[in-house]
Design a protein around this motif. Sequence first.
Motif, mmCIF file in Angstrom:
data_model
loop_
_atom_site.group_PDB
_atom_site.id
_atom_site.type_symbol
_atom_site.label_atom_id
_atom_site.label_comp_id
_atom_site.label_asym_id
_atom_site.label_seq_id
_atom_site.Cartn_x
_atom_site.Cartn_y
_atom_site.Cartn_z
ATOM 1 N N TRP A 361 -9.582 -45.814 -28.730
ATOM 2 C CA TRP A 361 -8.966 -44.669 -28.055
ATOM 3 C C TRP A 361 -8.986 -44.842 -26.530
ATOM 4 O O TRP A 361 -8.196 -44.204 -25.824
ATOM 5 C CB TRP A 361 -9.683 -43.363 -28.426
ATOM 6 N N LEU A 362 -9.864 -45.667 -26.033
ATOM 7 C CA LEU A 362 -10.007 -45.791 -24.585
ATOM 8 C C LEU A 362 -8.739 -46.308 -23.888
ATOM 9 O O LEU A 362 -8.370 -45.793 -22.824
ATOM 10 C CB LEU A 362 -11.216 -46.675 -24.246
ATOM 11 N N PRO A 363 -8.030 -47.331 -24.411
ATOM 12 C CA PRO A 363 -6.781 -47.747 -23.757
ATOM 13 C C PRO A 363 -5.745 -46.628 -23.696
ATOM 14 O O PRO A 363 -5.053 -46.469 -22.681
ATOM 15 C CB PRO A 363 -6.294 -48.906 -24.634
ATOM 16 N N SER A 364 -5.639 -45.858 -24.782
ATOM 17 C CA SER A 364 -4.682 -44.750 -24.787
ATOM 18 C C SER A 364 -5.042 -43.708 -23.732
ATOM 19 O O SER A 364 -4.161 -43.156 -23.056
ATOM 20 C CB SER A 364 -4.640 -44.092 -26.175
ATOM 21 N N LEU A 365 -6.333 -43.434 -23.624
ATOM 22 C CA LEU A 365 -6.792 -42.483 -22.614
ATOM 23 C C LEU A 365 -6.449 -42.986 -21.218
ATOM 24 O O LEU A 365 -5.964 -42.222 -20.363
ATOM 25 C CB LEU A 365 -8.304 -42.285 -22.763
ATOM 26 N N ALA A 366 -6.644 -44.284 -20.970
ATOM 27 C CA ALA A 366 -6.309 -44.869 -19.665
ATOM 28 C C ALA A 366 -4.805 -44.791 -19.394
ATOM 29 O O ALA A 366 -4.378 -44.462 -18.274
ATOM 30 C CB ALA A 366 -6.775 -46.324 -19.626
ATOM 31 N N GLY A 367 -3.999 -45.079 -20.438
ATOM 32 C CA GLY A 367 -2.548 -45.007 -20.264
ATOM 33 C C GLY A 367 -2.068 -43.611 -19.926
ATOM 34 O O GLY A 367 -1.160 -43.432 -19.099
ATOM 35 N N ALA A 368 -2.682 -42.594 -20.546
ATOM 36 C CA ALA A 368 -2.303 -41.208 -20.251
ATOM 37 C C ALA A 368 -2.687 -40.830 -18.822
ATOM 38 O O ALA A 368 -1.934 -40.104 -18.139
ATOM 39 C CB ALA A 368 -2.963 -40.266 -21.253
ATOM 40 N N PHE A 369 -3.834 -41.311 -18.336
ATOM 41 C CA PHE A 369 -4.227 -41.063 -16.946
ATOM 42 C C PHE A 369 -3.228 -41.694 -15.972
ATOM 43 O O PHE A 369 -2.900 -41.107 -14.929
ATOM 44 C CB PHE A 369 -5.635 -41.606 -16.686
ATOM 45 N N VAL A 370 -2.740 -42.885 -16.307
ATOM 46 C CA VAL A 370 -1.735 -43.542 -15.454
ATOM 47 C C VAL A 370 -0.484 -42.675 -15.348
ATOM 48 O O VAL A 370 0.089 -42.502 -14.261
ATOM 49 C CB VAL A 370 -1.384 -44.934 -16.018
ATOM 50 N N GLN A 371 -0.067 -42.096 -16.470
ATOM 51 C CA GLN A 371 1.124 -41.242 -16.455
ATOM 52 C C GLN A 371 0.933 -40.034 -15.540
ATOM 53 O O GLN A 371 1.883 -39.559 -14.911
ATOM 54 C CB GLN A 371 1.451 -40.760 -17.876
ATOM 55 N N LEU A 372 -0.299 -39.549 -15.448
ATOM 56 C CA LEU A 372 -0.569 -38.368 -14.619
ATOM 57 C C LEU A 372 -0.618 -38.690 -13.122
ATOM 58 O O LEU A 372 -0.146 -37.904 -12.299
ATOM 59 C CB LEU A 372 -1.898 -37.734 -15.043
ATOM 60 N N PHE A 373 -1.175 -39.851 -12.776
ATOM 61 C CA PHE A 373 -1.507 -40.088 -11.371
ATOM 62 C C PHE A 373 -0.705 -41.194 -10.691
ATOM 63 O O PHE A 373 -0.724 -41.286 -9.463
ATOM 64 C CB PHE A 373 -3.006 -40.394 -11.253
ATOM 65 N N LEU A 374 0.007 -42.029 -11.443
ATOM 66 C CA LEU A 374 0.821 -43.064 -10.807
ATOM 67 C C LEU A 374 2.090 -42.437 -10.230
ATOM 68 O O LEU A 374 2.724 -41.600 -10.877
ATOM 69 C CB LEU A 374 1.200 -44.140 -11.837
ATOM 70 N N PRO A 375 2.495 -42.806 -9.004
ATOM 71 C CA PRO A 375 3.739 -42.274 -8.433
ATOM 72 C C PRO A 375 4.921 -42.498 -9.379
ATOM 73 O O PRO A 375 5.043 -43.580 -9.974
ATOM 74 C CB PRO A 375 3.905 -43.070 -7.138
ATOM 75 N N PHE A 376 5.755 -41.487 -9.523
ATOM 76 C CA PHE A 376 6.842 -41.558 -10.492
ATOM 77 C C PHE A 376 7.860 -42.638 -10.136
ATOM 78 O O PHE A 376 8.591 -43.128 -11.003
ATOM 79 C CB PHE A 376 7.540 -40.199 -10.594
ATOM 80 N N SER A 377 7.898 -43.018 -8.888
ATOM 81 C CA SER A 377 8.842 -44.062 -8.460
ATOM 82 C C SER A 377 8.494 -45.432 -9.041
ATOM 83 O O SER A 377 9.344 -46.321 -9.108
ATOM 84 C CB SER A 377 8.863 -44.154 -6.925
ATOM 85 N N ASN A 378 7.260 -45.612 -9.476
ATOM 86 C CA ASN A 378 6.824 -46.891 -10.055
ATOM 87 C C ASN A 378 7.187 -46.910 -11.542
ATOM 88 O O ASN A 378 6.322 -46.747 -12.415
ATOM 89 C CB ASN A 378 5.323 -47.075 -9.852
ATOM 90 N N ARG A 379 8.455 -47.122 -11.844
ATOM 91 C CA ARG A 379 8.916 -47.000 -13.226
ATOM 92 C C ARG A 379 8.335 -48.096 -14.120
ATOM 93 O O ARG A 379 8.072 -47.864 -15.301
ATOM 94 C CB ARG A 379 10.437 -47.023 -13.294
ATOM 95 N N ASN A 380 8.113 -49.288 -13.581
ATOM 96 C CA ASN A 380 7.536 -50.358 -14.398
ATOM 97 C C ASN A 380 6.089 -50.044 -14.779
ATOM 98 O O ASN A 380 5.652 -50.330 -15.901
ATOM 99 C CB ASN A 380 7.607 -51.689 -13.651
ATOM 100 N N GLY A 381 5.350 -49.445 -13.857
ATOM 101 C CA GLY A 381 3.980 -49.053 -14.153
ATOM 102 C C GLY A 381 3.914 -48.005 -15.241
ATOM 103 O O GLY A 381 3.066 -48.066 -16.146
ATOM 104 N N HIS A 382 4.826 -47.033 -15.167
ATOM 105 C CA HIS A 382 4.867 -45.994 -16.202
ATOM 106 C C HIS A 382 5.268 -46.576 -17.553
ATOM 107 O O HIS A 382 4.749 -46.163 -18.605
ATOM 108 C CB HIS A 382 5.848 -44.887 -15.793
#
Length: 532
Positions: A361-382
């Motif tokens: 579950w930890l990778p999924s939790l990390a991925g969800a945090f990225v969606q919350l805090f990564l700038p939306f302009s970074n489409r590849n990161g999202h």
Amino acid sequence: MGTESIDEKYISGSSDDLTNVNPELLKGLDVTIGIAAGHANDDVMSPKEAQRIRRKLDWHLLPLLFFIYTLQNVDKGTIAASSILGLIKDNHLTTNEFNNLNSAFFIGYLIFQLPQNWALQRFPAGKWIACNLFLWSLFLGLMATCHNYGGLFTLRFLLGASEGCMITGIMTITSMFYTRTEIGERLGWIFQCNGVGVIVSGFLSFGVFHADPKKHPNQWQWLMITTSLITFVCFILFVLFFPDNPAKARFLTEDEKLKVVKRIQINQMGIETKQFKKKQFIEALTDVKCWLFALAAAIAVLQNGLSVQYALIIKSYGFTTLQTTLLNIPSGAVQIIGITSCGYMLRKFPNSRAWLSIFWWLPSLAGAFVQLFLPFSNRNGHLIAIYIINLGAAPCFVMMMSWVTSTNAGHTKKLTAHAMFLVGYALGQILCTQFWKKKYQPRDIVPWTITVVTYCVDIFLVLVIRYVLVTENKRRDALQAEAEASGKSLDEFNDLGYLDTVDATGKAVRVKVERGLMDVTDRENLAFRYVL
């Protein structure tokens, strides 16, 4: 029945068989008891022979189970894939109506869950699944004729109703043929097809995208028609080749059927009983672990709105429709990697379902945090974060399903526990799209926050379930140690039991059988130990 009236030769094991036993007195016992009775003292199978039997089962069962689960993911995901292929426009759907189509599927799934589970016990399991496959292909094909929300909602409801037996059927059938460790691994292999379905759906979407949108059928209609025809092919194969249980498996010899039954006696769960037992039904409803698993399932799939919204989410990052049809394919590949690696670790550490669930579950939790805090302009990161989320979520749910299957015994109780788990699953699926509102787009802060919270809650629930099972195992160990120390009978802690009955002539006999084949529940069988 007093032991002085019992034919002692049956006790000795020299003539333990059910050939002359009155069939009426065997009702409610396992359907394979006639195969297993009389062989309780047989030599233990060699590892080489057990491996040969397992390999034969794999080659005959798994391809069809792979096929059906790939199709289940493709078929119920046709709505998500069609969202960018003209479905929303042609049927004049609002955002809420589109979200409701996913809910419609799981409302049907929920309402028909208990009837479907009752039918799986009452009728031959393989044939019942095949019957529902036919209905499934029919409803899916009819969706291509829809031009409004009402028609789509009705058919999605019926599609969910017909698919309501699939997961329970798969869980039940694997428990008929495999040991508890093998169940977890094979359920993992089967549910890898969730990822295969994502890949197949991506390529199908890419293919139908090249159809002329100005001609009839439209792109989304071609997708419905194609998947309907593939599902019909699966129906034909199930009718022809899939067994109802080991006793009915035509690809096994009589000796191999016995070996299949003997090989899985360690499960202490039996195989199949056709009689509904109210006492076992009530026991499941009063068993705290069944409710905990159901709650964990409901919470786990609250994040599953992503599987319906993925095309719209990926496109919102600035990708074209054609690019979007292909960009979710890596999600399927990542799911396969996650489930495969988790299944491999379960083989290496067979009593570690809780810890494996938490770790994945930890990778999924990390991925969800990225969606919350990564700038939306970074489409590849999202986009990469979407893939990371898929790495963990799927194997965790698979691990939970194998855990439910492996911790409940008694056929009626096992089916009831499956139904409770899938009712939780359906409730979570009904709700999961309802907080992906248009007003939250494109950042979707509220949905992603809910996703993070649900991951944390599920990790907590896994720890609670493990604590409950560890506590009960310790209690049983203490009872057995106390009985040994005091010189009391240890019969109730043994794997073998005795069936007191009469033969066709009215003579009292006692037949030695594995306790699991007497269709006792995990609560009644003190020899049962819960996997963790």
